[in-house]
Design a protein around this motif. Structure first.
Motif, PDB file in Angstrom:
ATOM      1  N   UNK A   4       2.958 -11.742 -11.156  1.00 31.12           N
ATOM      2  CA  UNK A   4       2.503 -12.899 -10.061  1.00 31.12           C
ATOM      3  C   UNK A   4       3.664 -12.676  -9.116  1.00 31.12           C
ATOM      4  N   UNK A   5       3.403 -12.695  -7.637  1.00 26.17           N
ATOM      5  CA  UNK A   5       4.263 -12.724  -6.771  1.00 26.17           C
ATOM      6  C   UNK A   5       4.335 -11.394  -5.996  1.00 26.17           C
ATOM      7  N   UNK A   6       3.480 -10.466  -6.878  1.00 23.41           N
ATOM      8  CA  UNK A   6       3.244  -9.053  -6.498  1.00 23.41           C
ATOM      9  C   UNK A   6       1.947  -8.708  -6.161  1.00 23.41           C
ATOM     10  N   UNK A   7       1.744  -7.575  -5.343  1.00 26.49           N
ATOM     11  CA  UNK A   7       0.375  -7.077  -5.394  1.00 26.49           C
ATOM     12  C   UNK A   7       0.364  -5.676  -6.071  1.00 26.49           C
ATOM     13  N   UNK A   8      -0.434  -5.603  -6.757  1.00 19.56           N
ATOM     14  CA  UNK A   8      -0.294  -4.148  -7.560  1.00 19.56           C
ATOM     15  C   UNK A   8      -1.777  -3.457  -7.347  1.00 19.56           C
ATOM     16  N   UNK A   9      -1.442  -2.562  -6.634  1.00 20.69           N
ATOM     17  CA  UNK A   9      -2.800  -1.367  -6.313  1.00 20.69           C
ATOM     18  C   UNK A   9      -2.901  -0.281  -7.097  1.00 20.69           C
TER      19      UNK A   9
ATOM     20  N   UNK B 249      -9.404   2.824  -2.550  1.00 22.48           N
ATOM     21  CA  UNK B 249      -9.746   4.130  -2.183  1.00 22.48           C
ATOM     22  C   UNK B 249      -8.834   4.688  -1.068  1.00 22.48           C
ATOM     23  N   UNK B 250      -8.422   3.509  -0.514  1.00 20.90           N
ATOM     24  CA  UNK B 250      -7.736   3.623   0.734  1.00 20.90           C
ATOM     25  C   UNK B 250      -6.289   3.667   0.720  1.00 20.90           C
ATOM     26  N   UNK B 251      -5.550   4.720   0.591  1.00 19.30           N
ATOM     27  CA  UNK B 251      -4.129   4.898   0.533  1.00 19.30           C
ATOM     28  C   UNK B 251      -3.395   4.176   1.562  1.00 19.30           C
ATOM     29  N   UNK B 252      -4.020   4.229   2.857  1.00 20.42           N
ATOM     30  CA  UNK B 252      -3.258   3.348   3.835  1.00 20.42           C
ATOM     31  C   UNK B 252      -3.383   1.813   3.441  1.00 20.42           C
ATOM     32  N   UNK B 253      -4.222   1.464   2.973  1.00 19.48           N
ATOM     33  CA  UNK B 253      -4.452  -0.037   2.563  1.00 19.48           C
ATOM     34  C   UNK B 253      -3.477  -0.237   1.577  1.00 19.48           C
ATOM     35  N   UNK B 254      -3.398   0.581   0.364  1.00 22.56           N
ATOM     36  CA  UNK B 254      -2.552   0.365  -0.470  1.00 22.56           C
ATOM     37  C   UNK B 254      -0.931   0.449  -0.201  1.00 22.56           C
ATOM     38  N   UNK B 255      -0.753   1.085   0.731  1.00 25.96           N
ATOM     39  CA  UNK B 255       0.542   1.025   1.500  1.00 25.96           C
ATOM     40  C   UNK B 255       0.798  -0.117   2.216  1.00 25.96           C
ATOM     41  N   UNK B 256      -0.165  -0.242   2.895  1.00 21.35           N
ATOM     42  CA  UNK B 256      -0.033  -1.860   3.773  1.00 21.35           C
ATOM     43  C   UNK B 256       0.269  -2.872   2.829  1.00 21.35           C
ATOM     44  N   UNK B 257      -0.391  -2.956   1.742  1.00 18.73           N
ATOM     45  CA  UNK B 257      -0.405  -4.300   1.070  1.00 18.73           C
ATOM     46  C   UNK B 257       0.079  -4.446  -0.226  1.00 18.73           C
TER      47      UNK B 257
ATOM     48  N   UNK C 285       5.604   0.612  -3.903  1.00 18.13           N
ATOM     49  CA  UNK C 285       4.550   1.365  -2.894  1.00 18.13           C
ATOM     50  C   UNK C 285       5.442   2.340  -2.087  1.00 18.13           C
ATOM     51  N   UNK C 286       6.467   1.882  -1.590  1.00 17.60           N
ATOM     52  CA  UNK C 286       7.226   2.771  -0.570  1.00 17.60           C
ATOM     53  C   UNK C 286       7.681   4.250  -1.346  1.00 17.60           C
ATOM     54  N   UNK C 287       8.230   3.740  -2.764  1.00 15.99           N
ATOM     55  CA  UNK C 287       8.669   4.681  -3.370  1.00 15.99           C
ATOM     56  C   UNK C 287       7.333   5.796  -3.475  1.00 15.99           C
ATOM     57  N   UNK C 288       6.246   5.316  -3.997  1.00 18.01           N
ATOM     58  CA  UNK C 288       5.237   6.126  -4.523  1.00 18.01           C
ATOM     59  C   UNK C 288       4.627   6.975  -3.172  1.00 18.01           C
ATOM     60  N   UNK C 289       4.571   6.194  -2.007  1.00 13.42           N
ATOM     61  CA  UNK C 289       4.334   7.158  -1.139  1.00 13.42           C
ATOM     62  C   UNK C 289       5.488   8.062  -0.081  1.00 13.42           C
ATOM     63  N   UNK C 290       6.596   7.473  -0.354  1.00  8.40           N
ATOM     64  CA  UNK C 290       7.383   8.138   0.419  1.00  8.40           C
ATOM     65  C   UNK C 290       8.259   9.375  -0.263  1.00  8.40           C
ATOM     66  N   UNK C 291       8.235   9.018  -1.651  1.00  5.09           N
ATOM     67  CA  UNK C 291       9.251  10.042  -2.365  1.00  5.09           C
ATOM     68  C   UNK C 291       8.583   9.957  -3.856  1.00  5.09           C
TER      69      UNK C 291
END
Lengths: 323, 332
Positions: free
Chosen positions: A101-106, A276-284, A302-308
Motif C-alpha cells: 500500500x502506498x505504491x503502484x505495482x505494475x 501492455x503499455x510500457x509508457x503507462x507503467x513508467x508514468x504511474x 520503475x525508474x531503475x527497470x526502465x532506465x537501467x
C-alpha cells in the motif's frame, strides 16, 4: 462461365505458388542476440534515481513520471513462490513479489506471459477456471488467502477489468449492488446514499454523474464506465485494488483521467496494475515487475527497470526489441 | 445507386444525416455476377411472398372477424341450439385459453429458467447436462398429440385422481390441471432455448466483475445475469405462451370435448381447474365447417380473437426488447 474461368485461373495461381514454396517465407527476424538494439537505448549509468520525473537523458521514452516517490509503504500482500498451471501448461512459474500500500505495482510483459493470470490469482479468480492449479503461497496481511473465504477475499482484493463492464442497471445500483448483502435488495436507497456517493467521489466520477444517478450505467462514456467500475471496486473498501489493463479500451483523455486517479488511490489501497503499455507503467508505477513466459524476469523500481534494467531480456523488451 | 438495376437494389443504408448519401460507397448489384443477382432476386421474391401470406392471413381474418365478431360473444358461454343465433358465444373458451396460458407458462417459466441457468452457469456433472440438453430437444420435437396421449396415461392414474373428475373409482383424467401440465412441456423447450441464448450473450468478464466484488454465483445469477437476460427470457415466455394458446391436440384430448366449463366439486377456483373445459382453439376446431358445431362465422370470430392475442404477445416482446436496447450493452 467467365467467372468459373476466373476462379480456376486463381486456383492455378495459388497452386503454382504453393509448389514454388519449398522453404518457409522469409520472416523479419529481430536481432535478439547481440547487444545492438539494447545498446542504442542503454542509458548512461547512474542517471536514474527513484525520484520524480527522473527520466533524465535516458533513451527510454519521452514519457514523464506523473508519480512522486511514495510517502510510505505498507506491505499488504506477499506473493511467495507462486506457480499457476492450466491443465499441463504452466502460466506462472515461481514468482515472488511484494504488494505494498502506498505504491503502484505494475506487471508488464508480452501477451501470454502470465501477468493477468498472476493478477487473477491474487483474489482467487483463477479458481473459476476448472483446470487451474496454484502452488506456492499468497499472503494477505500475513494470512494465506486460501484460508480466507473467496467472497470475503474478493471484497478485500477487488478487481477492475480490461473492458468496462458496469452492470446493466443504474449508476447508483451498480455501487449499491456491492454494498448490499449477497442476493439481497434490502437496505433502502437512503441508507446507502452516503457510501455510494463517497465511492463515486473517490473514483472522481461523482461530479459528472451526481444528477444522473438513476441513468443506466451502460449509457455513460467508456471512460466514465471504467471509473464507475473503479468506484464499484472501491465501494467494497478493499485493501488491494487489481487493475487488468484498465485503459486498453479507452481513448487518451480517459486514460489520463484514470491514470491520475490510480496515482491518487495508491495511498489508500495497494494498487496492482497489469498493462501492455510500457509508457503507462513508467508514468504511474512505483515498482514494476517484468514477466516473460511465466517467469518473473526483473522486479525493481520503475525508474531503475526502465532506465537501467539489470537483465538482458528486460532491456530488450523495454526498448521494443520484442513484445 | 444511379444505375437502375433489373433486380431490386439492396436496402439503402441509413446514411448519417449530415452527409449526403454517398453514391459511390454503395455497391450496386449491377456489378454482381448473374448467379448472385438471381439469388438476390429470389431472396426478395421469397421475402415478399412471405409478407404477402402473413398480410393475407391477418387481413382475411380481420375482415371475417370484424364482420362476425360481436362483443356479446366474448361474454356469453356457448349454448346448445339449432341456429347460430341461438348458440351463444365463446366466453368459456376465451377464459379457458387464458387459464391454460397462465397455468402452462407458470409451470414452464420457472422450470425452464432454472434448467437454462443450470446448463449455462453450472453445467456439472457434464454428462447429465448433455443428457438434459438432448432431452429438451427431444421434447421440442415430440408432436403435441403424443404428449397428450402420454398425459392421459399419467392423469388417469389413481394417484393423480384429485386433479380431475373421479367417478366410482375411475379417474376421468381430463382437466385444466392435466392440460396445462402437458402444455407446459410444449412451452418448456422454447423458454430454455431463449434463456440460454440470453445468458450466453453476456460476456464472461461481466460475471467475473460480480465475483470480483465478492458476490456468490447465485447472487450474480439473480441480480445480474437474469435481469440482463430478461428480454430473451420474455421472448421465450411469449413464444411458449403462443404455442400453448395455439395448441389444439392436447386440449381436445386432455381438457375434454366440451364447449363449457364442467366444474368438479365446490371449492372455487379448484372446481373449475379440476374440471373439463375448452379453449379458443378447440372452439375454432369444433365450430369450423368440419367440426361438430358447424358454425363457421363464430369460428372466424374466435380465430380473430386468438390472432389478436398472438399479435399482442409479439408486440409485448418487441416492447421488452426495445426497452432493453435503450439500457445499452457492453462493447465486446
Amino acid at each position: 462461365m467467365e467467372s468459373l474461368n476466373h476462379v480456376s485461373e486463381l486456383d492455378r495461381q495459388v497452386g503454382g505458388a504453393a509448389t514454388d514454396v519449398s522453404s518457409p517465407p522469409p520472416i523479419r527476424r529481430l536481432p535478439l542476440e547481440g547487444a545492438a538494439p539494447a545498446a542504442q537505448v542503454a542509458p548512461p549509468a547512474g542517471t536514474s534515481t527513484n525520484g520524480d520525473g527522473a527520466s533524465g537523458s535516458s533513451g527510454f521514452t519521452a514519457a514523464k513520471r506523473s508519480i512522486s516517490a511514495p510517502q510510505f509503504s505498507i506491505r499488504r500482500m506477499e506473493i511467495d513462490n507462486v506457480s499457476v498451471s492450466y491443465a499441463d501448461r504452466e502460466a506462472v512459474k515461481s514468482v515472488s513479489i511484494p504488494v505494498r500500500q502506498g505504491e503502484v505495482l505494475a506487471l508488464i510483459g508480452p501477451s501470454g506471459c502470465g501477468k493477468t493470470t498472476l493478477l487473477r490469482s491474487l483474489n482467487r479468480l483463477t479458481e473459476l477456471t476448472r483446470t487451474a492449479t496454484l502452488s506456492g503461497r499468497i499472503l494477505l496481511d500475513d494470512v494465506d488467502i486460501r484460508l480466507i473465504e473467496p467472497t470475503l477475499l474478493r471484497r478485500r482484493v477487488t478487481m477492475v477489468f480490461q473492458q468496462p463492464n458496469p452492470f446493466p442497471m443504474s449508476v447508483f445500483d451498480n455501487i449499491a449492488y456491492v454494498l448490499r448483502e449477497q442476493g439481497s435488495r434490502r437496505q433502502r436507497k437512503k441508507a446507502l446514499e452516503p457510501k455510494v456517493h463517497s465511492a463515486l467521489e473517490r473514483a472522481g466520477l461523482f461530479e459528472e454523474v451526481k444528477d444522473n444517478l438513476d441513468h443506466p450505467a451502460l449509457r455513460l462514456s467508456g471512460g466514465q464506465q471504467q471509473r464507475l467500475c473503479i468506484a464499484r471496486a472501491l465501494a467494497a473498501e478493499p485493501e488491494v485494488l487489481l487493475l487488468d489493463e484498465p485503459c486498453s479500451a479507452l481513448d487518451p483523455q480517459s486514460t489520463q483521467v484514470i491514470e491520475d486517479l490510480i496515482v491518487k488511490l495508491r495511498d489508500d489501497v495497494a494498487v496492482v496494475i497489469v498493462t501492455h503499455n510500457l509508457q503507462q507503467a513508467y508514468r504511474i508505477a512505483d515498482h514494476v515487475a517484468f514477466m516473460y513466459l511465466g517467469e518473473l524476469v526483473e522486479y525493481s523500481s520503475a525508474t531503475a527497470l526502465f532506465n537501467s534494467p539489470r537483465e538482458q531480456r528486460t532491456r530488450e523488451y523495454v526498448s521494443g526489441a520484442f513484445g | 445507386m444511379e444505375s437502375s438495376v433489373a433486380t431490386p437494389p439492396p436496402n439503402p443504408p441509413a446514411a448519417p444525416p449530415p452527409r449526403k448519401p454517398a453514391t459511390a460507397a454503395v455497391e450496386g448489384s449491377a456489378t454482381w455476377q448473374l448467379s448472385d443477382r438471381i439469388g438476390l432476386a429470389a431472396c426478395w421474391a421469397l421475402g415478399l411472398l412471405f409478407c404477402a401470406i402473413a398480410v393475407a392471413i391477418v387481413v382475411y381474418l380481420l375482415i371475417q372477424g370484424l364482420t362476425y365478431l360481436k362483443p356479446s360473444m366474448l361474454v356469453t358461454p356457448a349454448e346448445a341450439g339449432f341456429s347460430q343465433s341461438q348458440t351463444g358465444g365463446f366466453s368459456d373458451a376465451l377464459i379457458g385459453t387464458l387459464i391454460v396460458g397462465t397455468m402452462g407458462i407458470a409451470i414452464a417459466l420457472p422450470i425452464g429458467i432454472a434448467i437454462a441457468v443450470w446448463l449455462v452457469e453450472y453445467g456439472r456433472p457434464a454428462g447429465l447436462a448433455r443428457i438434459t440438453e438432448s432431452t429438451i430437444e427431444a421434447i421440442a420435437g415430440i408432436p403435441s398429440i403424443v404428449l397428450a396421449l402420454f398425459g392421459t396415461v399419467i392423469f388417469s392414474s389413481t394417484a393423480l385422481g384429485f386433479l380431475s373428475r373421479t367417478t366410482e373409482g375411475i379417474v376421468f383424467g381430463r382437466s385444466f390441471f392435466a392440460a396445462s401440465t402437458m402444455l407446459s412441456l410444449v412451452a418448456l423447450p422454447l423458454v430454455v432455448a431463449s434463456t440460454r441464448e440470453g445468458l450466453n450473450a453476456i460476456p464472461q468478464h461481466v460475471r467475473e466483475a460480480s465475483y470480483a466484488v465478492g458476490k456468490t454465483k447465485i447472487a450474480t445469477v439473480r441480480r445480474i445475469l437474469l435481469p440482463t437476460a430478461r428480454p430473451q427470457v420474455a421472448t421465450g415466455a411469449m413464444l411458449g405462451l403462443g404455442r400453448i394458446i395455439g395448441d389444439t391436440a392436447i386440449i381436445v384430448v386432455l381438457l375434454g370435448a366440451t364447449q363449457n366449463f364442467a366444474p368438479v366439486g365446490s371449492t372455487f377456483p379448484l372446481n373449475y381447474l379440476r374440471g373439463a373445459g375448452t379453449t379458443l382453439t378447440n372452439f375454432v376446431y369444433e365450430a369450423s365447417p368440419t367440426g361438430n358445431l358447424n358454425q363457421p362465422q363464430k369460428a372466424y370470430a374466435a380465430a380473430f380473437v386468438l390472432l389478436l392475442m398472438v399479435l399482442a404477445l409479439n408486440a409485448a416482446v418487441d416492447v421488452v426488447h426495445r426497452r432493453a436496447r435503450k439500457a445499452g450493452t457492453w462493447s465486446h
